[in-house]
Scaffold this motif. Structure first.
Motif, PDB file in Angstrom:
ATOM      1  N   GLY A  34       0.805  -1.208   0.000  1.00 52.07           N
ATOM      2  CA  GLY A  34       0.000   0.000   0.000  1.00 52.07           C
ATOM      3  C   GLY A  34       0.842   1.264   0.000  1.00 52.07           C
ATOM      4  O   GLY A  34       2.049   1.218   0.252  1.00 52.07           O
ATOM      5  N   TYR A  35       0.178   2.394  -0.280  1.00 52.35           N
ATOM      6  CA  TYR A  35       0.859   3.691  -0.315  1.00 52.35           C
ATOM      7  C   TYR A  35      -0.155   4.808  -0.077  1.00 52.35           C
ATOM      8  O   TYR A  35      -1.367   4.603  -0.225  1.00 52.35           O
ATOM      9  N   THR A  36       0.332   5.972   0.302  1.00 50.39           N
ATOM     10  CA  THR A  36      -0.568   7.083   0.583  1.00 50.39           C
ATOM     11  C   THR A  36      -0.947   7.810  -0.705  1.00 50.39           C
ATOM     12  O   THR A  36      -0.103   8.077  -1.557  1.00 50.39           O
ATOM     13  N   GLN A  37      -2.234   8.105  -0.796  1.00 52.84           N
ATOM     14  CA  GLN A  37      -2.760   8.891  -1.915  1.00 52.84           C
ATOM     15  C   GLN A  37      -3.115  10.308  -1.498  1.00 52.84           C
ATOM     16  O   GLN A  37      -3.175  11.204  -2.333  1.00 52.84           O
ATOM     17  N   ASN A  38      -3.395  10.503  -0.215  1.00 53.72           N
ATOM     18  CA  ASN A  38      -3.701  11.846   0.279  1.00 53.72           C
ATOM     19  C   ASN A  38      -2.995  12.041   1.621  1.00 53.72           C
ATOM     20  O   ASN A  38      -3.366  11.388   2.593  1.00 53.72           O
ATOM     21  N   PRO A  39      -1.964  12.898   1.670  1.00 50.99           N
ATOM     22  CA  PRO A  39      -1.400  13.608   0.526  1.00 50.99           C
ATOM     23  C   PRO A  39      -0.676  12.640  -0.411  1.00 50.99           C
ATOM     24  O   PRO A  39      -0.209  11.595   0.050  1.00 50.99           O
ATOM     25  N   PRO A  40      -0.588  12.966  -1.700  1.00 51.79           N
ATOM     26  CA  PRO A  40       0.073  12.047  -2.628  1.00 51.79           C
ATOM     27  C   PRO A  40       1.525  11.806  -2.233  1.00 51.79           C
ATOM     28  O   PRO A  40       2.275  12.751  -2.010  1.00 51.79           O
ATOM     29  N   SER A  41       1.894  10.557  -2.121  1.00 52.24           N
ATOM     30  CA  SER A  41       3.273  10.196  -1.808  1.00 52.24           C
ATOM     31  C   SER A  41       4.145  10.340  -3.048  1.00 52.24           C
ATOM     32  O   SER A  41       3.662  10.500  -4.169  1.00 52.24           O
ATOM     33  N   ARG A  42       5.441  10.278  -2.842  1.00 57.66           N
ATOM     34  CA  ARG A  42       6.363  10.318  -3.975  1.00 57.66           C
ATOM     35  C   ARG A  42       6.103   9.146  -4.924  1.00 57.66           C
ATOM     36  O   ARG A  42       6.135   9.314  -6.149  1.00 57.66           O
ATOM     37  N   SER A  43       5.827   7.967  -4.355  1.00 57.34           N
ATOM     38  CA  SER A  43       5.555   6.815  -5.218  1.00 57.34           C
ATOM     39  C   SER A  43       4.265   7.026  -6.005  1.00 57.34           C
ATOM     40  O   SER A  43       4.160   6.620  -7.161  1.00 57.34           O
ATOM     41  N   SER A  44       3.274   7.678  -5.400  1.00 56.61           N
ATOM     42  CA  SER A  44       2.028   7.976  -6.103  1.00 56.61           C
ATOM     43  C   SER A  44       2.270   8.944  -7.251  1.00 56.61           C
ATOM     44  O   SER A  44       1.748   8.765  -8.363  1.00 56.61           O
ATOM     45  N   HIS A  45       3.068   9.974  -7.007  1.00 58.04           N
ATOM     46  CA  HIS A  45       3.395  10.932  -8.076  1.00 58.04           C
ATOM     47  C   HIS A  45       4.112  10.236  -9.228  1.00 58.04           C
ATOM     48  O   HIS A  45       3.871  10.544 -10.403  1.00 58.04           O
ATOM     49  N   CYS A  46       4.994   9.293  -8.905  1.00 53.16           N
ATOM     50  CA  CYS A  46       5.698   8.552  -9.962  1.00 53.16           C
ATOM     51  C   CYS A  46       4.714   7.700 -10.762  1.00 53.16           C
ATOM     52  O   CYS A  46       4.776   7.653 -11.991  1.00 53.16           O
ATOM     53  N   ALA A  47       3.797   7.031 -10.071  1.00 50.41           N
ATOM     54  CA  ALA A  47       2.823   6.179 -10.756  1.00 50.41           C
ATOM     55  C   ALA A  47       1.892   6.989 -11.642  1.00 50.41           C
ATOM     56  O   ALA A  47       1.463   6.523 -12.708  1.00 50.41           O
ATOM     57  N   GLN A  48       1.582   8.217 -11.229  1.00 52.28           N
ATOM     58  CA  GLN A  48       0.688   9.076 -11.998  1.00 52.28           C
ATOM     59  C   GLN A  48       1.404   9.791 -13.143  1.00 52.28           C
ATOM     60  O   GLN A  48       0.757  10.460 -13.952  1.00 52.28           O
ATOM     61  N   GLY A  49       2.731   9.675 -13.202  1.00 53.98           N
ATOM     62  CA  GLY A  49       3.495  10.347 -14.248  1.00 53.98           C
ATOM     63  C   GLY A  49       3.764  11.807 -13.958  1.00 53.98           C
ATOM     64  O   GLY A  49       4.203  12.547 -14.845  1.00 53.98           O
ATOM     65  N   ASN A  50       3.512  12.241 -12.705  1.00 52.32           N
ATOM     66  CA  ASN A  50       3.771  13.635 -12.352  1.00 52.32           C
ATOM     67  C   ASN A  50       5.265  13.922 -12.203  1.00 52.32           C
ATOM     68  O   ASN A  50       5.685  15.076 -12.290  1.00 52.32           O
TER      69      ASN A  50
END
Length: 201
Positions: A34-50
């Motif tokens: 699992g990972y944090t979406q709120n606030p977006p984690s660094r791994s979430s930003h990478c997965a979203q292409g940000n």
């Protein structure tokens, strides 16, 4: 006789398939993360292409797993955001253009994790960087306030696949900071780690 030959042949075939089946079983158990979406984690930003050039974490943002016991044990300083996992070292790189999530110091906030499977859980804990920390260096224990500002005890229960925790953000914060979230697993020796870049107003 014919039936015995068929049974023998099927038995040999089943044994031959075991080496192929074993990796599938292991892969299934390894997907429980699992990972944090709120606030977006660094791994979430990478997965979203940000954020680009993230390496393998862009395909498996849920996999930032490392030894538990933080802060007395756990990942080494400088590898905290990657959970001590060298495969995800990009998460520890302070020079990447990590987006900042705006927050209001001292106000209530709802943290949200996305889980791909639910482990028996000891707790979720949230830490924040000290005032005056250096955002140009990889995260270390000396840069964090080592008393969590929010702890959610689970007592071994399994959380839902989307789990939220509401609590008060630390007061007296302004500007850029890191929120370091730790998901402590009850029935393994590991935890999951998440770094989120934020901007306190």
């Amino acid at each position: 006789m014919l039936r015995q030959r068929i049974r023998r042949a099927l038995g040999v075939a089943a044994v031959g398939l075991l080496p192929l089946a074993a990796p599938l079983v292991l892969q299934g158990s390894a997907s429980a993360h699992g990972y944090t979406q709120n606030p977006p984690s660094r791994s979430s930003h990478c997965a979203q292409g940000n954020v680009s050039d993230c390496g393998g974490i862009q395909w498996e943002p849920q996999s930032v797993e490392g030894p538990k016991g933080f802060p007395s044990a756990g990942p080494a300083d400088g590898t905290l955001c990657a959970g001590g996992n060298s495969r995800f070292a990009q998460l520890d790189d302070p020079t990447k253009p990590w987006p900042l999530t705006p927050m209001n110091s001292g106000q209530n906030f709802t943290f949200t994790w996305k889980l791909t499977a639910a482990h028996a859980t000891t707790s979720f804990r949230y830490f924040v960087t000290k005032n005056g920390w250096n955002p140009n260096q990889p995260l270390t224990r000396s840069q964090l306030e080592l008393t969590p500002f929010l702890t959610v005890n689970m007592g071994g229960q399994r959380p839902p696949f989307t789990v939220s925790h509401s609590g008060r953000l630390p007061s007296g914060k302004s500007g850029r900071h890191l929120i370091f979230a730790v998901w402590d697993i009850a029935d393994t020796g590991n935890a999951f780690y998440s770094c989120a870049d934020v901007n306190f107003r």
